[in-house]
Write a protein that holds these residues in place. Structure first.
Motif: not given
Lengths: 498, 498
Positions: A402, A411, A419-423, A425, A435, A437, B109, B117, B119-121, B464-471, B474
């Motif tokens: 982190x 990021x 549309x989706x950002x992963x950290x 994964x 949630x 997208x 959330x 995983x 996800x937050x959107x 919309x943006x989805x954040x996957x496994x983001x700390x 951040x």
């Protein structure tokens, strides 16, 4: 052409064929969908959930037979396809649950106040929807996939254009859902299926069709969009198209675990023979990290074997590699596919960062097990390259914990493109939850606000209507005073839970 | 053309002129908007509400001066314009409040669960927005109108194209808002204004512009839409265009209070010299009710007097009446306007029902104090005519009490064609509240889900943006665990109020 021919990708042999749907039959199917649209729209979501549940049950009950049929047409393997049947049934139940929860209706009530009249606003179903499934998920993004499941849940009749990469399965699924809906007491016309290219064109042109959902290539998506724009009354085409889905490796991550990342990247870009719209097609790693060689080694070690879904996809993947080379990339590892059928080589290429310029072929999807690796000198060079990328469905960051100093900036940059950002994964997997997208800035989707996966998928198929000074008994159920559907609503500006 | 010339509609004389903005200046203004977009997006809605409040205060403080200027360019009269200033200030505060409430962010959330995983959107601002105001509301739908107010509230920098029907006011408002924002500490570039047709084209083509909001004619709206589609990266044009806004009179209502309805109809279609996008342009009344004569009599009695906003609008209204006659309508009453300036006659025409066919000029807007009256034989004939209508912003039903047997069916029919349906109220007024929808099926708006008035106006300017496994640290504020903005969110599928 008089039929969609089904081929076995493992051999190139013919499985059978499905006749294309004649014009008059397309028209009759569309007319039946339009005829029941008002009735379907008025049915409470709990009742439509029963319909979706009946389809899901029928799907699971026929799993073995369907998987055999699907495997003969797609060569995706029984295990993957069994999982996909379960996922597809799950999706049908999920979207139905989302509809029952009722927030998607956007029910809003403003009582009369001062000079302001009484207004209520609610999302109503658009009407009959045309669904064009994808080749690469014969269950989860096809006849019964996310688009069909979310459109039905939202109260719209659906007419599917069966995919020519799996016509026998499409026809079988069409019969299965028709029977399940009939048994569940749904009106005739709420679901229909047509086959053949011309039938698809006729669907998009049919005046009763109110929206199109599409998953597939940019070329096909844009063609549908153009056709929809040329209508007397243009309709939206929610096209979810293939993109590059970049993976950025930070300096700290490259130092700590490059070979692990390389293995994960190979697993992700060769999964399903690279035939995912979320396939990562580009890795951006720090200069001098040796990322290209690490990915090449991981590829040789994994030695993935698989077939393309169609001869056209196999040929396009080979052509694509040549185009990437012509545009400045260099093959660093290639693993040949099986000896027969629509075999395709898995390929890693390296490319100089400064070749990744706007408009370059290097920044467009190459559908198949093919990926590029480029190295960046510093944050500024990385930012410039990310700025040059097209909009994309997903993007991934491989960071080191982190506290990785490069995480926040990377990021923020990728968020402007994806549309989706992963950290941590890889981007390949797309869960269907609230949630999610699955969409992104142009050209990932024709409308970057639209998602084809996740709870928000329903909203594509509704439009809002405001009722002013309308007597309560004449209002639709979701906005009547007594809240008969028991849904969350906004009343005089305040959210009220049921 | 080197300047937008300001005219006095009462005389046709020249008030002054505003030079068109040179290309280099347009580019600099767009660049400044783009440069601050990330900063503006990260500012909490409470802070942006302070900016909007500062603009609203400045507007109200300058009311008398602004109204004088507006009246000299529009001839809409001081009283109407004073009300519009108050409304415009109210809109600025309302959209800011909607943003502070936070539901527009769609914060969702999903914690990690099983194979899924975390996800937050969240909806993020699109970036710089180009706003093309309307001629007919120099305050409420122009430089500082609904589009600008909702885009700023949603966190997007705005570049306005000043309207040539009130160039002096546009320039003055541009200066006022720039100063108010600077005093409030907003970043440079968050608001800009350009003048002239070419400057508008350059705006739409500028790569940094992410969306266009437009209110005006179908012709101009479609031209902008075409330009936006031809970009390398197409962007949405949220065009709200003029429509016919039909009024249906039921049999019972016609019998009970036709002359009252006729007077109300005249008041509605001649309000602001007929220059409302919600002007009712067509009354459908029962056969034999004598509706056309009743409306004609009400018109002669009211004898409305007013000017068109521009010479072009005055000429188009006269031409429009001739076109309606050529298409089969007949003038039943006409009241001449004032003797000088851009005067326009108020006109009622009657037309046989069967002339109201798809594609007919009779079903298109005639901007100005002009309306058609037609009589229907029965419910079936009415349904057929409603089916032939174009999509429309609003529609009204004049019924006789909640028990009117014709109410439910008529309401259901009009809902398929309109974004807002009123019962008893004429459609002209559009309040800005949570449940408002000011949009409608094609061609009322280019996107029937988009509204330019009401709380949902903000969502046009987000994606919309989805954040996957983001700390968690951040993540953007709206979706961090501790909910720092105190907004409603959906957590693991359940709506949670702050």
């Amino acid at each position: 052409m008089t039929a969609d021919v089904s081929y076995d990708p493992r051999t190139g042999g013919v499985n059978g064929e499905v006749p294309i749907t004649p014009e008059a039959e397309v028209d009759a199917i569309v007319a039946a969908a339009a005829a029941c649209a008002t009735e379907v729209a008025a049915v409470p979501p709990t009742e439509r959930a029963r319909w979706s549940g009946a389809i899901a049950d029928a799907l699971e009950a026929a799993r073995d037979e369907l998987v055999d049929l699907a495997d003969s047409e797609t060569a995706l393997g029984r295990k993957r396809l069994e999982g996909e049947v379960g996922r597809t049934a799950g999706q049908l139940r999920f979207y139905a649950d989302v509809a029952v929860e009722g927030s998607y209706l956007g029910a809003t009530i403003d009582h009369a106040a001062g000079a302001n009249p009484a207004l209520v606003r609610v999302n109503v179903p658009r009407g009959p929807v045309a669904v064009f499934g994808a080749s690469n998920f014969p269950f989860a993004f096809s006849v019964l996939g996310n688009d069909t499941a979310s459109a039905l849940a939202a109260g719209c009749p659906v007419v599917v254009k069966g995919h020519p990469a799996h016509p026998l399965l499409s026809r079988r699924l069409g019969a299965l859902v028709t029977e399940a809906l009939r048994d569940a007491g749904a009106p005739e016309g709420v679901f229909g299926i047509v086959h053949g290219f011309d039938a698809g064109v006729r669907l998009v042109e049919a005046p009763q069709i109110t929206a199109v959902a599409f998953t597939g290539s940019q070329r096909a998506g844009m063609a549908l969009r153009d056709a929809a724009e040329k209508r007397d009354v243009p309709i939206p085409v929610f096209a979810e198209m293939g993109t590059v889905n970049p993976v950025v490796v930070t300096a700290a991550a490259a130092q700590a675990r490059l070979s692990e990342i390389a293995s994960g990247f190979v697993g992700s870009f060769t999964l399903g023979t690279g035939q995912f719209c979320t396939k990562p097609g580009l890795m951006l790693a720090p200069r001098g990290s040796g990322a290209a060689e690490a990915v090449a080694e991981a590829l040789r070690e994994a030695s993935p074997q698989g077939w393309s879904l169609t001869q056209g996809i196999a040929e396009a993947a080979s052509t694509g590699v040549r185009e990437l080379v012509d545009a400045g990339a260099e093959v660093v590892a290639q693993v040949d596919g099986p000896d027969a059928g629509w075999s395709v080589a898995s390929t890693v290429l390296s490319v100089p960062l400064d070749a990744l310029e706007p408009g370059s072929r290097l920044l467009e999807e190459c559908f198949g097990p093919v990926a590029l690796v480029a190295e960046y000198d510093d944050g500024e060079a990385l930012a410039r390259t990310v700025g040059a990328l097209q909009g994309t469905l997903a993007a991934a960051i491989m960071a080191e914990g982190d506290e990785d100093p490069d995480l926040p900036g990377t990021l923020a940059q990728l968020t402007t493109k994806a549309g989706r950002v992963t950290v941590g994964d890889f981007p390949t997997g797309v869960s269907y939850t609230w949630a999610q997208h699955h969409g992104g800035p142009w050209p990932a989707t024709s409308d970057p606000t639209a998602t084809s996966v996740g709870a928000a998928a329903l909203t594509r198929f509704t439009r809002p209507v405001t009722y002013q000074s309308v007597p309560d008994p004449a209002l639709p159920a979701p906005v009547r005073d007594d809240n008969p559907w028991g849904i969350p609503r906004r009343v005089d500006g305040r959210l009220v839970l049921p």
